[in-house]
Design an enzyme around this catalytic site. Structure first.
Site, short mmCIF file in Angstrom:
data_model
loop_
_atom_site.label_atom_id
_atom_site.label_comp_id
_atom_site.label_asym_id
_atom_site.label_seq_id
_atom_site.Cartn_x
_atom_site.Cartn_y
_atom_site.Cartn_z
N ASP A 49 -15.71 8.90 26.42
CA ASP A 49 -14.83 9.67 25.52
C ASP A 49 -14.22 8.77 24.44
OD1 ASP A 49 -13.10 8.15 26.98
OD2 ASP A 49 -11.75 9.79 27.54
N MET A 50 -14.75 7.53 24.30
CA MET A 50 -14.35 6.55 23.27
C MET A 50 -13.06 5.79 23.60
SD MET A 50 -16.85 6.53 21.36
CE MET A 50 -16.43 5.54 19.95
N GLU A 51 -12.54 5.98 24.83
CA GLU A 51 -11.40 5.16 25.25
C GLU A 51 -11.83 3.69 25.21
OE1 GLU A 51 -9.53 5.21 29.42
OE2 GLU A 51 -9.25 7.25 28.65
N ASP A 183 -0.84 -2.75 -12.16
CA ASP A 183 0.36 -1.91 -12.16
C ASP A 183 1.59 -2.81 -12.10
OD1 ASP A 183 0.64 -2.56 -9.41
OD2 ASP A 183 -0.65 -0.88 -8.88
N LYS A 206 1.32 2.31 -16.17
CA LYS A 206 0.76 3.68 -16.15
C LYS A 206 1.91 4.66 -16.26
CE LYS A 206 -1.33 2.54 -12.36
NZ LYS A 206 -2.07 2.51 -11.11
N ASP A 232 -5.22 -7.86 -7.60
CA ASP A 232 -4.56 -6.83 -6.79
C ASP A 232 -4.72 -7.20 -5.32
OD1 ASP A 232 -3.09 -4.55 -6.35
OD2 ASP A 232 -4.46 -3.19 -7.35
N ASP A 236 -9.23 0.30 -2.78
CA ASP A 236 -9.62 1.31 -1.80
C ASP A 236 -10.62 2.27 -2.45
OD1 ASP A 236 -9.85 3.22 0.12
OD2 ASP A 236 -7.72 3.52 0.47
N GLY A 238 -11.05 2.52 -5.54
CA GLY A 238 -11.51 1.86 -6.77
C GLY A 238 -10.95 2.51 -8.02
N GLY A 239 -10.18 3.59 -7.85
CA GLY A 239 -9.63 4.31 -9.01
C GLY A 239 -8.73 3.42 -9.87
#
Ligand code: R5P
Length: 326
Positions: A49-51, A183, A206, A232, A236, A238-239
């Protein structure tokens, strides 16, 4: 060997162990090679179950243990692995456990942007501490004050020296460089690189004048005819990066490079970057490169293994880590 006043054992020189999670095995191997210490034997398995199930297959009693695990994609699985490994080590009587998280996922959730939202970075810090970590070693935290979310020591390394060295190597003798922060929030990080390169600094501001009107990118500083280097902590989607590169080219930049510590590169980020005017995006290997990243012609990785290995060595021998920033 003579024993101290409190009898045998207290003069013992404790040894170090390196344990790797599954998030970035190549980086862990590279750090272990640099240190000349093989990775500790252990298995990390999943139940059906991915535990997560962990078994450390060698003695760690009294050892100084470093667990290398970035909490990158799949973030929650990698975080849980880290917690379970720390628990296994604590119950195995490790003397000290350092969570080495080159990329600290959830760092962007470091404040409440709106009412009734979580501060998940703090929650994750609590979980790591509760699991039994004695200290944290990380790199370019999204915000330096996240160190204060932990009540255990946090060493936050910087990629700036690695980036500056690479720029000098890539563009030897170039004195037409402007370092750019994409930014206003990233100015301190960009300035650190500009200072090392003795280069000018520009900032992208911006602004959305009114709701529903598209964002305007004002560039503060001189970029015309310049080789621009965007700095930076995270790329993520890329925006942010691609919009910044377009704005710089529109304002007459000669070419645009980007140095970004953590290549999260989710969704269509890689193709967005390949199609952008970026000459080169350089990320570190704090996050393992996907096949798409390896295939992208304008994306490269720089290794932080030597820096991490040096920091681990210094933590283990109780010597200064901050002198690594010089
Ligand atoms: C923002 O504060 C960060 O420093 C990065 O600029 C941001 O996380 C990048 O995200 P994306 O690549 O999705 O625009």
């Amino acid at each position: 060997m003579e024993h101290g006043a409190f009898g045998p054992g207290l003069d013992r020189v404790y040894s170090m162990k390196i344990v790797a999670g599954n998030s970035n095995p190549l980086l862990a191997e590279s750090v272990s090679e640099q240190l000349g210490i093989p990775l500790a034997h252990g298995t990390i398995r999943r139940f059906s179950d991915m535990e997560v199930f962990v078994e450390i297959q060698e003695n760690v009693r009294g050892e100084d243990v470093f667990v290398i695990q970035s909490t990158s994609y799949p973030v929650n699985d990698n975080l849980m692995e880290l917690l379970v490994v720390i628990d296994a080590l604590r119950r195995g009587s490790a003397r000290r456990i350092t969570a080495v998280m080159p990329y600290f996922g959830y760092a962007r959730q470091d404040r409440k942007p709106a009412p009734r939202t979580p501060i998940s970075a703090k929650l994750v810090a609590n979980m790591i501490t509760a699991a039994g970590a004695d200290r944290v070693l990380t790199m370019d935290l999204h915000a330096g004050q996240i160190q204060g979310f932990f009540d255990i020591p946090v060493d936050n390394l910087y990629a700036a020296p690695i980036f500056a060295r690479d720029v000098k190597h890539r563009l030897p003798g170039e004195n037409n460089i402007t370092v750019v922060s994409p930014d206003v929030g990233g100015v301190v990080r960009a300035r650190a690189v500009a200072k090392r390169l003795d280069a000018d600094l520009a900032i992208i501001d911006k602004r959305r004048e009114r709701a529903g009107v598209s964002e305007v990118m004002n560039i503060i500083g001189d970029v015309e005819g310049r080789r621009c280097i965007l700095i930076d902590d995270i790329v993520d989607s890329g925006g942010t990066l691609c919009n910044a590169a377009v704005a710089l080219m529109k304002n007459g930049a000669q070419e645009v490079y980007a140095y970004i510590t953590h290549g999260v590169l989710s969704g269509g980020a890689v193709s967005r970057i390949v199609d952008s005017p970026l000459k080169k995006l350089i990320v570190t290997n704090s996050i393992a490169a996907t096949e798409a990243v390896k295939a992208a012609e304008n994306i490269e990785q720089l290794s932080i293994a030597p820096l991490l290995a040096e920091a681990i060595q210094r933590i283990s021998t109780e010597t200064s880590v901050s002198s690594l920033f010089d």
